[in-house]
Design a protein around this motif. Structure first.
Motif, PDB file in Angstrom:
ATOM      1  N   LEU A 306      -9.709 -13.604   3.182  1.00 54.45           N
ATOM      2  CA  LEU A 306      -8.817 -13.007   2.198  1.00 54.45           C
ATOM      3  C   LEU A 306      -7.868 -11.987   2.812  1.00 54.45           C
ATOM      4  O   LEU A 306      -8.287 -11.114   3.567  1.00 54.45           O
ATOM      5  N   ARG A 307      -6.588 -12.113   2.461  1.00 57.20           N
ATOM      6  CA  ARG A 307      -5.618 -11.127   2.904  1.00 57.20           C
ATOM      7  C   ARG A 307      -4.853 -10.507   1.727  1.00 57.20           C
ATOM      8  O   ARG A 307      -4.156  -9.508   1.899  1.00 57.20           O
ATOM      9  N   ALA A 308      -4.976 -11.105   0.536  1.00 55.71           N
ATOM     10  CA  ALA A 308      -4.268 -10.561  -0.622  1.00 55.71           C
ATOM     11  C   ALA A 308      -5.019 -10.906  -1.904  1.00 55.71           C
ATOM     12  O   ALA A 308      -5.494 -12.029  -2.077  1.00 55.71           O
ATOM     13  N   ILE A 309      -5.115  -9.907  -2.797  1.00 58.89           N
ATOM     14  CA  ILE A 309      -5.700 -10.101  -4.123  1.00 58.89           C
ATOM     15  C   ILE A 309      -4.736  -9.522  -5.153  1.00 58.89           C
ATOM     16  O   ILE A 309      -4.359  -8.350  -5.073  1.00 58.89           O
ATOM     17  N   MET A 310      -4.338 -10.357  -6.108  1.00 60.74           N
ATOM     18  CA  MET A 310      -3.592  -9.858  -7.257  1.00 60.74           C
ATOM     19  C   MET A 310      -4.543  -9.812  -8.433  1.00 60.74           C
ATOM     20  O   MET A 310      -5.420 -10.669  -8.571  1.00 60.74           O
ATOM     21  N   SER A 311      -4.391  -8.805  -9.284  1.00 59.16           N
ATOM     22  CA  SER A 311      -5.209  -8.708 -10.485  1.00 59.16           C
ATOM     23  C   SER A 311      -4.332  -8.315 -11.661  1.00 59.16           C
ATOM     24  O   SER A 311      -3.381  -7.544 -11.507  1.00 59.16           O
ATOM     25  N   ALA A 312      -4.664  -8.849 -12.835  1.00 57.70           N
ATOM     26  CA  ALA A 312      -3.867  -8.583 -14.036  1.00 57.70           C
ATOM     27  C   ALA A 312      -4.712  -8.862 -15.267  1.00 57.70           C
ATOM     28  O   ALA A 312      -5.783  -9.443 -15.183  1.00 57.70           O
ATOM     29  N   GLY A 313      -4.209  -8.476 -16.413  1.00 51.90           N
ATOM     30  CA  GLY A 313      -4.893  -8.718 -17.677  1.00 51.90           C
ATOM     31  C   GLY A 313      -5.435  -7.446 -18.282  1.00 51.90           C
ATOM     32  O   GLY A 313      -5.346  -7.223 -19.482  1.00 51.90           O
ATOM     33  N   GLU A 314      -6.027  -6.611 -17.473  1.00 50.73           N
ATOM     34  CA  GLU A 314      -6.530  -5.288 -17.838  1.00 50.73           C
ATOM     35  C   GLU A 314      -6.348  -4.401 -16.610  1.00 50.73           C
ATOM     36  O   GLU A 314      -6.079  -4.884 -15.520  1.00 50.73           O
ATOM     37  N   ALA A 315      -6.516  -3.098 -16.796  1.00 53.37           N
ATOM     38  CA  ALA A 315      -6.455  -2.192 -15.644  1.00 53.37           C
ATOM     39  C   ALA A 315      -7.681  -2.402 -14.752  1.00 53.37           C
ATOM     40  O   ALA A 315      -8.795  -2.554 -15.242  1.00 53.37           O
ATOM     41  N   VAL A 316      -7.465  -2.420 -13.435  1.00 49.82           N
ATOM     42  CA  VAL A 316      -8.567  -2.600 -12.494  1.00 49.82           C
ATOM     43  C   VAL A 316      -9.476  -1.371 -12.478  1.00 49.82           C
ATOM     44  O   VAL A 316     -10.699  -1.475 -12.477  1.00 49.82           O
ATOM     45  N   GLY A 317      -8.879  -0.207 -12.458  1.00 52.30           N
ATOM     46  CA  GLY A 317      -9.665   1.024 -12.437  1.00 52.30           C
ATOM     47  C   GLY A 317     -10.037   1.458 -11.031  1.00 52.30           C
ATOM     48  O   GLY A 317     -10.108   0.644 -10.102  1.00 52.30           O
ATOM     49  N   ASP A 318     -10.299   2.757 -10.872  1.00 44.52           N
ATOM     50  CA  ASP A 318     -10.558   3.338  -9.555  1.00 44.52           C
ATOM     51  C   ASP A 318     -11.768   2.731  -8.860  1.00 44.52           C
ATOM     52  O   ASP A 318     -11.760   2.495  -7.648  1.00 44.52           O
ATOM     53  N   THR A 319     -12.832   2.475  -9.632  1.00 48.78           N
ATOM     54  CA  THR A 319     -14.083   2.013  -9.012  1.00 48.78           C
ATOM     55  C   THR A 319     -13.915   0.650  -8.369  1.00 48.78           C
ATOM     56  O   THR A 319     -14.287   0.435  -7.207  1.00 48.78           O
ATOM     57  N   VAL A 320     -13.358  -0.290  -9.099  1.00 46.60           N
ATOM     58  CA  VAL A 320     -13.163  -1.643  -8.572  1.00 46.60           C
ATOM     59  C   VAL A 320     -12.125  -1.635  -7.458  1.00 46.60           C
ATOM     60  O   VAL A 320     -12.264  -2.327  -6.443  1.00 46.60           O
ATOM     61  N   PHE A 321     -11.074  -0.848  -7.634  1.00 43.18           N
ATOM     62  CA  PHE A 321     -10.022  -0.736  -6.621  1.00 43.18           C
ATOM     63  C   PHE A 321     -10.623  -0.287  -5.289  1.00 43.18           C
ATOM     64  O   PHE A 321     -10.358  -0.875  -4.237  1.00 43.18           O
ATOM     65  N   ALA A 322     -11.458   0.757  -5.350  1.00 39.68           N
ATOM     66  CA  ALA A 322     -12.072   1.287  -4.127  1.00 39.68           C
ATOM     67  C   ALA A 322     -13.044   0.283  -3.519  1.00 39.68           C
ATOM     68  O   ALA A 322     -13.137   0.152  -2.285  1.00 39.68           O
ATOM     69  N   TRP A 323     -13.782  -0.456  -4.355  1.00 36.99           N
ATOM     70  CA  TRP A 323     -14.729  -1.462  -3.854  1.00 36.99           C
ATOM     71  C   TRP A 323     -13.999  -2.566  -3.104  1.00 36.99           C
ATOM     72  O   TRP A 323     -14.429  -2.984  -2.017  1.00 36.99           O
ATOM     73  N   CYS A 324     -12.895  -3.060  -3.653  1.00 34.13           N
ATOM     74  CA  CYS A 324     -12.130  -4.115  -2.974  1.00 34.13           C
ATOM     75  C   CYS A 324     -11.629  -3.632  -1.619  1.00 34.13           C
ATOM     76  O   CYS A 324     -11.677  -4.361  -0.625  1.00 34.13           O
ATOM     77  N   ASP A 325     -11.162  -2.409  -1.603  1.00 32.16           N
ATOM     78  CA  ASP A 325     -10.643  -1.847  -0.352  1.00 32.16           C
ATOM     79  C   ASP A 325     -11.737  -1.749   0.710  1.00 32.16           C
ATOM     80  O   ASP A 325     -11.535  -2.124   1.870  1.00 32.16           O
ATOM     81  N   LYS A 326     -12.915  -1.296   0.301  1.00 29.90           N
ATOM     82  CA  LYS A 326     -14.004  -1.077   1.243  1.00 29.90           C
ATOM     83  C   LYS A 326     -14.804  -2.340   1.524  1.00 29.90           C
ATOM     84  O   LYS A 326     -15.053  -2.696   2.687  1.00 29.90           O
ATOM     85  N   ALA A 327     -15.211  -3.051   0.476  1.00 28.63           N
ATOM     86  CA  ALA A 327     -16.122  -4.186   0.632  1.00 28.63           C
ATOM     87  C   ALA A 327     -15.416  -5.469   1.041  1.00 28.63           C
ATOM     88  O   ALA A 327     -15.989  -6.307   1.735  1.00 28.63           O
ATOM     89  N   LEU A 328     -14.158  -5.634   0.621  1.00 35.32           N
ATOM     90  CA  LEU A 328     -13.411  -6.852   0.958  1.00 35.32           C
ATOM     91  C   LEU A 328     -12.349  -6.610   2.023  1.00 35.32           C
ATOM     92  O   LEU A 328     -11.812  -7.562   2.591  1.00 35.32           O
ATOM     93  N   GLY A 329     -12.033  -5.354   2.244  1.00 34.88           N
ATOM     94  CA  GLY A 329     -10.993  -5.045   3.219  1.00 34.88           C
ATOM     95  C   GLY A 329      -9.611  -5.409   2.738  1.00 34.88           C
ATOM     96  O   GLY A 329      -8.693  -5.607   3.540  1.00 34.88           O
ATOM     97  N   VAL A 330      -9.433  -5.492   1.415  1.00 41.61           N
ATOM     98  CA  VAL A 330      -8.151  -5.871   0.828  1.00 41.61           C
ATOM     99  C   VAL A 330      -7.783  -4.877  -0.267  1.00 41.61           C
ATOM    100  O   VAL A 330      -8.609  -4.566  -1.144  1.00 41.61           O
ATOM    101  N   THR A 331      -6.565  -4.372  -0.229  1.00 41.92           N
ATOM    102  CA  THR A 331      -6.071  -3.505  -1.290  1.00 41.92           C
ATOM    103  C   THR A 331      -5.574  -4.364  -2.439  1.00 41.92           C
ATOM    104  O   THR A 331      -4.703  -5.218  -2.249  1.00 41.92           O
TER     105      THR A 331
END
Length: 555
Positions: A306-331
């Motif tokens: 994975l090099r890119a993740i788009m998300s939509a429909g609802e707000a992602v929120g700080d917790t999920v945002f930080a998890w993707c950055d740390k656990a998946l290495g993708v902002t």
């Protein structure tokens, strides 16, 4: 975090180049078919069977199906319903309809008879292409659809006079007819809105709407395409999120699209992405939340590209945002849009900084503002409704706009304030041009005189390890008008109880304003969701109102 900011340069340089003639089939399929080995689709089912298909194979099947549909009487402008899952036939059906200059009307496999009848009758659909799994549901109501002349069944045999087997139709000889000579503004897709605030309305999309989506897609996918890019999303191809945010733009760039015919699960999502080398994806916040809770450290279990993740429909929120950055290495690049005007606002972390919780900035080519009730743009920091202007910053027409609501000019007129198209979504724009989502205008409420945006409270709750998902609504209260109530779905390993209620309340009070914490929490097994993955707060709100009228006490 990346602090490179090329936003203003990119936005100022963007100019729309809409050709005088444009057809989605031509740009997404036919132009890539000259290379007989160019891969297009990878389709996997729940049993693990995998099919691989080239653009050349797609083009051949499209031409044959178009000839077969023409024999069934489909003409330019006719509506053709497509009730199929993520599979080869869905792509072929769409392109065959566009090739004819007809209008594709994708419908969810999850629709029951009543939902099907409403859309088929309202649209006057002439032909329906359906999966064998939903044939019976359609057959039961076809007599109520006077315009419906024929049904094409995928994965089954014809069992009635007006039914035709897909394979029989695909056996049609090419008739030599060229691709319809369509204008960019000719209708191409009719998608019905979810109907969360009233009866579903059919949004009629032009051929050029695909072009209107492209700058946002490229930006949110961090410069798509790059060599070897492979795209997958669990988003249903029957909805704008699956069609315009995944299927069509991936094929527009001649890349590989992965489809999965099966039920979503966090583990299956990771397995698919690892097995097929997925580099780019669109994942709803609800999907990301489930993946975060089920597989906290995915890179220790799966080889991901994975090099890119788009998300939509609802707000992602700080917790999920930080998890993707740390656990998946993708902002995560959050995106905002709706069926009528899609892919208009978002982030592109490699070109401008992504702000956790922000909807992002207007994508190049779109002039977006927060406006007041009279249609006037508001200054930074003031709450208003997100709207898109018919013309971009250079004064050129923006091709992203829908043509109007099907047979509903009054609703179309209400959608606009002058040249501003209203979204019904509330936000605040900061000094840097970032928009911050505050909820649907009909989801906002007041409690004890304070204005409450449910998404902020929900995201805070999800930050607690015990919470898998949450929805916040007003509960009628005789003294305060309403109090904040949260419906909570627990994560595995946690049990409901008074102690947990108090812990969650303290968690919210410690991070948000005192008036925002939920005075009441009700634990439920699952939240009511739309088929596009959005929480139906309206269902819960109406439930609370009904309980109040009945004098009941919720638990």
């Amino acid at each position: 975090m990346n602090e490179i900011d090329r936003y203003e340069t990119l936005h100022a340089a963007w100019r729309w180049e809409v050709p005088p003639r444009f057809n989605i089939h031509t740009v997404c399929c036919e132009r890539w078919a000259a290379d007989p080995s160019r891969p297009a689709l990878v389709i996997e089912d729940e049993a693990g069977n995998v099919g691989r298909h080239t653009y050349a194979e797609l083009a051949d099947a499209v031409e044959r199906l178009a000839a077969g549909l023409r024999q069934l009487g489909v003409e330019r402008g006719d509506r053709v319903a497509i009730v199929l899952p993520q599979c080869l036939e869905t792509v072929v059906a769409h392109f065959a309809v566009y090739r004819l200059g007809a209008v594709a009307m994708p419908l969810s496999m999850l629709f029951g008879p009543e939902a099907l009848v409403y859309r088929l009758v309202d649209s006057g659909a002439r032909v329906a292409i359906v999966d064998a799994e939903v044939r019976d549901a359609l057959a039961a109501v076809s007599s109520q659809c006077p315009a419906l002349a024929a049904t094409v069944v995928v994965g089954g045999r014809a069992a009635a006079p007006a039914e035709h087997a897909w394979q029989d139709l695909l056996a049609s000889e090419r008739d030599g007819n060229p691709v319809a000579d369509t204008l960019p503004t000719d209708p191409a897709v009719l998608i019905y809105t979810s109907g969360t605030t009233g009866p579903p309305k059919g949004a009629l999309m032009p051929q050029q709407a695909l072009l209107g989506n492209i700058p946002g897609f490229v930006a949110s996918q961090n410069g798509f395409p790059r060599p070897g890019d492979v795209f997958w999303s669990p988003a249903d191809w029957a909805w704008t999120g699956g069609l315009m945010d995944a299927m069509l733009p991936t094929l527009y760039f001649g890349q590989v699209l992965v489809g999965y015919r099966g039920r979503f699960s966090p583990e299956k999502a990771f397995e698919l992405m690892a097995r097929h080398g997925v580099t780019n994806t669109f994942l709803f916040p609800t999907a990301l939340k489930a993946m975060m809770k089920a597989v906290p450290s995915p890179r220790g279990q799966y080889e991901l590209r994975l090099r890119a993740i788009m998300s939509a429909g609802e707000a992602v929120g700080d917790t999920v945002f930080a998890w993707c950055d740390k656990a998946l290495g993708v902002t995560v690049n959050e995106m905002f849009g709706q069926t009528e005007i899609n892919y208009i606002v978002g982030n592109s972390c490699e070109d401008w900084p992504a702000r956790a919780g922000s909807m992002g900035r207007p994508y190049p080519g779109h002039r977006v503002a927060v406006i007041d009730d009279w249609g006037e743009p508001l200054p930074p920091g003031e709450l208003g409704e997100v709207a898109v202007n018919r013309r971009d910053r250079h004064g050129d027409p923006d091709p992203v706009f829908f043509l109007g609501y099907w047979n509903n000019p009054a609703a179309t007129e209400r959608k606009f304030s002058g040249d501003w198209c209203r979204t019904g979504d509330l936000a605040i724009c900061d000094e840097g041009g970032y928009l911050w989502y505050k909820g649907r205008s009909d989801d906002m409420f007041k409690a004890a005189g304070y204005r409450i945006g449910p998404s902020e409270v929900e995201n805070c709750l999800v930050g607690h390890p015990a919470v898998a998902n949450a929805a916040v609504v007003p509960k009628p209260d005789p003294d305060r008008g309403a109090v904040v109530k949260a419906y909570v779905v627990l994560a595995a390993g946690y049990e409901a109880g008074a102690a947990l209620v108090e812990a969650l309340q303290l968690h919210v009070r410690g991070q948000l304003a005192p008036y925002e914490y939920p005075k009441e929490i009700e634990f439920i097994d699952a939240l009511p969701m739309t088929t596009t993955g959005k929480v139906q707060r309206r269902v819960l709100r109406l439930q609370e109102e009904e309980r109040a009228r009945a004098g009941g006490v919720s638990g």
